[in-house]
Design a protein around this motif. Structure first.
Motif, PDB file in Angstrom:
ATOM      1  N   SER A 209       0.828  -1.214   0.000  1.00  0.00           N
ATOM      2  CA  SER A 209       0.000   0.000   0.000  1.00  0.00           C
ATOM      3  C   SER A 209       0.858   1.259   0.000  1.00  0.00           C
ATOM      4  CB  SER A 209      -0.942   0.008   1.206  1.00  0.00           C
ATOM      5  OG  SER A 209      -0.219   0.006   2.426  1.00  0.00           O
ATOM      6  N   GLY A 210       2.019   1.201   0.663  1.00  0.00           N
ATOM      7  CA  GLY A 210       2.912   2.348   0.693  1.00  0.00           C
ATOM      8  C   GLY A 210       3.590   2.593  -0.636  1.00  0.00           C
ATOM      9  N   ILE A 211       4.010   1.513  -1.297  1.00  0.00           N
ATOM     10  CA  ILE A 211       4.605   1.642  -2.628  1.00  0.00           C
ATOM     11  C   ILE A 211       3.574   2.236  -3.588  1.00  0.00           C
ATOM     12  CG2 ILE A 211       5.554   0.404  -4.605  1.00  0.00           C
ATOM     13  CD1 ILE A 211       7.500   0.567  -2.259  1.00  0.00           C
ATOM     14  N   GLN A 212       2.351   1.748  -3.518  1.00  0.00           N
ATOM     15  CA  GLN A 212       1.292   2.267  -4.384  1.00  0.00           C
ATOM     16  C   GLN A 212       1.036   3.745  -4.105  1.00  0.00           C
ATOM     17  OE1 GLN A 212      -1.718  -0.566  -3.216  1.00  0.00           O
ATOM     18  NE2 GLN A 212      -1.358  -1.868  -5.009  1.00  0.00           N
ATOM     19  N   ALA A 213       1.089   4.134  -2.834  1.00  0.00           N
ATOM     20  CA  ALA A 213       0.878   5.531  -2.464  1.00  0.00           C
ATOM     21  C   ALA A 213       1.992   6.414  -3.023  1.00  0.00           C
ATOM     22  CB  ALA A 213       0.800   5.668  -0.947  1.00  0.00           C
ATOM     23  N   ALA A 214       3.233   5.947  -2.908  1.00  0.00           N
ATOM     24  CA  ALA A 214       4.364   6.725  -3.422  1.00  0.00           C
ATOM     25  C   ALA A 214       4.239   6.935  -4.928  1.00  0.00           C
ATOM     26  CB  ALA A 214       5.675   6.019  -3.097  1.00  0.00           C
ATOM     27  N   LYS A 215       3.974   5.859  -5.651  1.00  0.00           N
ATOM     28  CA  LYS A 215       3.868   5.967  -7.109  1.00  0.00           C
ATOM     29  C   LYS A 215       2.657   6.807  -7.503  1.00  0.00           C
ATOM     30  CE  LYS A 215       6.415   4.391  -9.377  1.00  0.00           C
ATOM     31  NZ  LYS A 215       7.738   4.961  -9.770  1.00  0.00           N
ATOM     32  N   GLY A 218       3.449  10.426  -7.567  1.00  0.00           N
ATOM     33  CA  GLY A 218       4.476  10.857  -8.497  1.00  0.00           C
ATOM     34  C   GLY A 218       5.871  10.842  -7.912  1.00  0.00           C
ATOM     35  N   MET A 219       6.099   9.995  -6.914  1.00  0.00           N
ATOM     36  CA  MET A 219       7.393   9.913  -6.248  1.00  0.00           C
ATOM     37  C   MET A 219       8.103   8.606  -6.600  1.00  0.00           C
ATOM     38  SD  MET A 219       6.198  11.236  -2.481  1.00  0.00           S
ATOM     39  CE  MET A 219       5.117  12.674  -2.328  1.00  0.00           C
ATOM     40  N   ALA A 220       9.410   8.607  -6.448  1.00  0.00           N
ATOM     41  CA  ALA A 220      10.171   7.369  -6.607  1.00  0.00           C
ATOM     42  C   ALA A 220       9.931   6.499  -5.373  1.00  0.00           C
ATOM     43  CB  ALA A 220      11.650   7.667  -6.767  1.00  0.00           C
ATOM     44  N   ALA A 221       9.931   5.186  -5.554  1.00  0.00           N
ATOM     45  CA  ALA A 221       9.610   4.264  -4.462  1.00  0.00           C
ATOM     46  C   ALA A 221      10.721   3.251  -4.261  1.00  0.00           C
ATOM     47  CB  ALA A 221       8.293   3.549  -4.744  1.00  0.00           C
ATOM     48  N   LEU A 222      11.256   3.241  -3.044  1.00  0.00           N
ATOM     49  CA  LEU A 222      12.292   2.286  -2.648  1.00  0.00           C
ATOM     50  C   LEU A 222      11.658   1.257  -1.726  1.00  0.00           C
ATOM     51  CD1 LEU A 222      15.152   1.203  -2.125  1.00  0.00           C
ATOM     52  CD2 LEU A 222      15.544   3.155  -0.593  1.00  0.00           C
ATOM     53  N   GLY A 223      11.559   0.021  -2.186  1.00  0.00           N
ATOM     54  CA  GLY A 223      10.937  -1.036  -1.404  1.00  0.00           C
ATOM     55  C   GLY A 223      11.959  -1.786  -0.574  1.00  0.00           C
ATOM     56  N   VAL A 224      11.620  -1.988   0.706  1.00  0.00           N
ATOM     57  CA  VAL A 224      12.479  -2.768   1.606  1.00  0.00           C
ATOM     58  C   VAL A 224      11.754  -4.066   1.932  1.00  0.00           C
ATOM     59  CG1 VAL A 224      13.799  -2.775   3.745  1.00  0.00           C
ATOM     60  CG2 VAL A 224      13.313  -0.612   2.604  1.00  0.00           C
ATOM     61  N   ALA A 225      12.248  -5.151   1.410  1.00  0.00           N
ATOM     62  CA  ALA A 225      11.590  -6.450   1.587  1.00  0.00           C
ATOM     63  C   ALA A 225      12.220  -7.170   2.776  1.00  0.00           C
ATOM     64  CB  ALA A 225      11.725  -7.293   0.320  1.00  0.00           C
TER      65      ALA A 225
END
Length: 263
Positions: A209-215, A218-225
């Protein structure tokens, strides 16, 4: 900082900076309800304690505001009359979470603390932007000065008594928004608080949900798995996915690029 680099960094808290007891609180509070007051509907639901996995938490509930997370969990497990049970579930979870926090059942991720310090050293302003109203309880207990000393890190901006809460240029955690993640509102508010255009920010998130919110903002998204969920974050269109923030190529941030260090 060279022209053209990122001008703002926005951090989720739970799962990114802190290994918090949120998942434990959500799981244990639902078990208490389903084995106690709600036992009469247990057989009419899909719930079982072993079905409430970390993968379910990450995919269904993580990153969402408390009420949205509660409803998503109840609907996922097909608990009857979910909408009328949301407040009870959310309140039970919050009570348990506070007890776990008071018992210090959490820790900061060392790679995250190294990363936030390096981001500041690169001249990039930073904001915290968690949906959780409890984020400040974690951040104010995490000492960056003692961490830096233990790690042998020297930065002129690290002063005695510096907490992670003090470190951020803006803190939007628990900020009242009309729409929670995956809506980008909280991240857009964080960018505004930093006085930086959304396109000049990158967001660090561990939840779909956070990655979707960032994109969406209009922001770049850095995912930490951190939960073996690289595939989920990649499918949500994260620009890059890492398993530790030590993997991030820091010089690339000053060129407005999110990428991993070369092997």
């Amino acid at each position: 900082m060279p022209a053209g680099g990122f001008e703002g960094a926005i951090f989720d808290v739970d799962g990114v900076l802190v290994d918090s007891p949120h998942e434990v609180a959500w799981k244990e509070s639902l078990r208490e309800l389903m084995e106690g007051p709600w036992a009469d509907v247990r057989d009419r639901s899909d719930w079982s304690d072993d079905r409430f996995t970390s993968e379910v938490y990450q995919r269904v509930m993580s990153g969402k505001p408390r009420m949205s997370g509660a409803l998503a969990g109840l609907e996922y497990f097909k608990v009857p009359d979910a909408e009328n049970r949301v407040e009870t579930y959310a309140a039970r979870k919050q009570e348990l979470l506070i007890r776990l926090i008071e018992a210090k059942r959490f820790r900061a991720y060392p790679d995250a603390l190294r990363f936030v310090l390096a981001v500041r050293a690169a001249g990039i302003p930073a904001a915290a932007a968690s949906s959780s109203k409890n984020a400040g309880l974690f951040l104010r207990q995490i000492r960056l000065d003692t961490f830096a000393e233990e790690q042998g890190l020297t930065y002129d901006f690290v002063r005695p008594g510096l907490t992670l809460l003090d470190f951020f240029d803006a803190d939007m955690s628990g900020h009242d928004v009309a729409h929670g993640k995956p809506d980008p509102e909280i991240f857009l508010d964080a960018a505004a608080a930093l006085a930086v255009a959304p396109a000049q920010c990158f967001v660090v998130e561990d939840a779909v949900s956070g990655i979707q919110a960032a994109k969406g903002g209009g922001m770049a998204a850095l995912g930490v798995a951190r939960a073996g969920d690289e595939h989920l974050l990649t499918a949500a269109n994260a620009d890059v996915v890492v398993t530790t923030l030590d993997e991030v190529d820091m010089p690339a941030l000053t060129e407005h690029r999110l990428t991993k260090q070369s092997p």
